[in-house]
Write a protein that holds these residues in place. Structure first.
Motif, mmCIF file in Angstrom:
data_model
loop_
_atom_site.group_PDB
_atom_site.id
_atom_site.type_symbol
_atom_site.label_atom_id
_atom_site.label_comp_id
_atom_site.label_asym_id
_atom_site.label_seq_id
_atom_site.Cartn_x
_atom_site.Cartn_y
_atom_site.Cartn_z
ATOM 1 N N GLY A 35 0.809 -1.212 0.000
ATOM 2 C CA GLY A 35 0.000 0.000 0.000
ATOM 3 C C GLY A 35 0.836 1.252 0.000
ATOM 4 O O GLY A 35 2.001 1.253 0.435
ATOM 5 N N TRP A 36 0.250 2.309 -0.509
ATOM 6 C CA TRP A 36 0.794 3.653 -0.361
ATOM 7 C C TRP A 36 -0.065 4.374 0.664
ATOM 8 O O TRP A 36 -1.303 4.358 0.592
ATOM 9 C CB TRP A 36 0.759 4.418 -1.680
ATOM 10 C CG TRP A 36 1.889 4.091 -2.598
ATOM 11 C CD1 TRP A 36 1.882 3.220 -3.647
ATOM 12 C CD2 TRP A 36 3.213 4.628 -2.539
ATOM 13 N NE1 TRP A 36 3.122 3.192 -4.250
ATOM 14 C CE2 TRP A 36 3.952 4.055 -3.595
ATOM 15 C CE3 TRP A 36 3.855 5.559 -1.709
ATOM 16 C CZ2 TRP A 36 5.300 4.360 -3.830
ATOM 17 C CZ3 TRP A 36 5.180 5.859 -1.945
ATOM 18 C CH2 TRP A 36 5.887 5.268 -3.001
ATOM 19 N N VAL A 48 -3.835 5.312 0.997
ATOM 20 C CA VAL A 48 -4.230 5.967 -0.244
ATOM 21 C C VAL A 48 -4.617 4.938 -1.307
ATOM 22 O O VAL A 48 -5.627 5.096 -1.989
ATOM 23 C CB VAL A 48 -3.079 6.852 -0.760
ATOM 24 C CG1 VAL A 48 -3.393 7.384 -2.144
ATOM 25 C CG2 VAL A 48 -2.812 7.990 0.198
ATOM 26 N N ALA A 49 -3.797 3.904 -1.424
ATOM 27 C CA ALA A 49 -4.036 2.896 -2.449
ATOM 28 C C ALA A 49 -3.360 1.600 -2.032
ATOM 29 O O ALA A 49 -2.379 1.622 -1.293
ATOM 30 C CB ALA A 49 -3.489 3.350 -3.804
ATOM 31 N N ARG A 50 -3.880 0.479 -2.521
ATOM 32 C CA ARG A 50 -3.269 -0.799 -2.221
ATOM 33 C C ARG A 50 -3.358 -1.709 -3.436
ATOM 34 O O ARG A 50 -4.250 -1.530 -4.281
ATOM 35 C CB ARG A 50 -3.928 -1.457 -1.017
ATOM 36 C CG ARG A 50 -5.422 -1.666 -1.146
ATOM 37 C CD ARG A 50 -5.972 -2.344 0.105
ATOM 38 N NE ARG A 50 -7.420 -2.384 0.104
ATOM 39 C CZ ARG A 50 -8.143 -3.300 -0.533
ATOM 40 N NH1 ARG A 50 -7.543 -4.242 -1.227
ATOM 41 N NH2 ARG A 50 -9.460 -3.261 -0.466
ATOM 42 N N ILE A 51 -2.437 -2.668 -3.478
ATOM 43 C CA ILE A 51 -2.413 -3.599 -4.599
ATOM 44 C C ILE A 51 -2.068 -4.979 -4.078
ATOM 45 O O ILE A 51 -1.113 -5.166 -3.323
ATOM 46 C CB ILE A 51 -1.417 -3.128 -5.691
ATOM 47 C CG1 ILE A 51 -1.454 -4.070 -6.894
ATOM 48 C CG2 ILE A 51 0.002 -2.973 -5.139
ATOM 49 C CD1 ILE A 51 -0.750 -3.495 -8.120
ATOM 50 N N GLY A 58 -7.146 -1.129 -4.934
ATOM 51 C CA GLY A 58 -8.185 -0.401 -4.226
ATOM 52 C C GLY A 58 -7.679 0.986 -3.897
ATOM 53 O O GLY A 58 -6.468 1.187 -3.723
ATOM 54 N N TYR A 59 -8.600 1.956 -3.842
ATOM 55 C CA TYR A 59 -8.220 3.347 -3.647
ATOM 56 C C TYR A 59 -9.125 4.041 -2.633
ATOM 57 O O TYR A 59 -10.310 3.718 -2.510
ATOM 58 C CB TYR A 59 -8.313 4.116 -4.974
ATOM 59 C CG TYR A 59 -7.408 3.577 -6.042
ATOM 60 C CD1 TYR A 59 -7.848 2.606 -6.935
ATOM 61 C CD2 TYR A 59 -6.096 4.021 -6.150
ATOM 62 C CE1 TYR A 59 -7.006 2.089 -7.909
ATOM 63 C CE2 TYR A 59 -5.242 3.525 -7.122
ATOM 64 C CZ TYR A 59 -5.710 2.547 -7.992
ATOM 65 O OH TYR A 59 -4.863 2.043 -8.952
ATOM 66 N N LYS A 64 -9.506 8.365 -5.991
ATOM 67 C CA LYS A 64 -10.025 7.472 -7.022
ATOM 68 C C LYS A 64 -10.174 8.231 -8.341
ATOM 69 O O LYS A 64 -10.707 9.345 -8.386
ATOM 70 C CB LYS A 64 -11.373 6.903 -6.569
ATOM 71 C CG LYS A 64 -11.761 5.602 -7.221
ATOM 72 C CD LYS A 64 -12.995 5.005 -6.530
ATOM 73 C CE LYS A 64 -12.666 4.522 -5.145
ATOM 74 N NZ LYS A 64 -13.826 3.867 -4.482
ATOM 75 N N GLY A 65 -9.668 7.624 -9.411
ATOM 76 C CA GLY A 65 -9.739 8.260 -10.727
ATOM 77 C C GLY A 65 -8.568 9.164 -11.028
ATOM 78 O O GLY A 65 -8.388 9.591 -12.171
#
Length: 115
Positions: A35-36, A48-51, A58-59, A64-65
């Motif tokens: 994640g960030w 903020v975001a994860r992968i 996910g955001y 998002k966007g």
């Protein structure tokens, strides 16, 4: 010994773009969700975001966007492409596993969005 190093932060004008990088070493990060996170002055650190290892992402609603997280498994590197930056995106950005592991916090990289 685990080491996480973030880079790519800078001063940018509103509407601009930045690409952050995170290089992780010392263990096999490829199996982890990464994640960030960011922490703005006077505020709590937030995701903020994860992968996931399989690539699904996910955001946070606030990015998002505009932000895109990606990873290069071979290079043990996670990226955050940030577009249409806003002053409220100003923060220190960190990379860590998700959920975060205390020992994996790095120094972070400063992103400042200002005209």
């Amino acid at each position: 010994q685990v080491r996480v190093v973030e880079s790519g932060g800078n001063l940018v004008q509103p509407g601009g773009s930045l690409r952050l990088s995170c290089v992780a070493s010392g263990r096999d990060f490829s199996i982890l969700t990464m994640g960030w996170y960011r922490q703005a002055p006077g505020k709590q650190r937030e995701l903020v975001a994860r992968i996931r290892s399989g690539g699904s992402t996910g955001y946070a609603d606030s990015v998002k966007g505009r932000f895109t997280i990606s990873r290069d498994i071979v290079k043990n590197t996670v990226y955050l492409q940030m577009n249409s930056l806003k002053p409220e995106d100003t923060a220190v950005y960190y990379c860590n596993a998700f959920p975060a592991v205390d020992e994996y916090w790095g120094q972070g990289t400063q992103v400042t969005v200002s005209s």
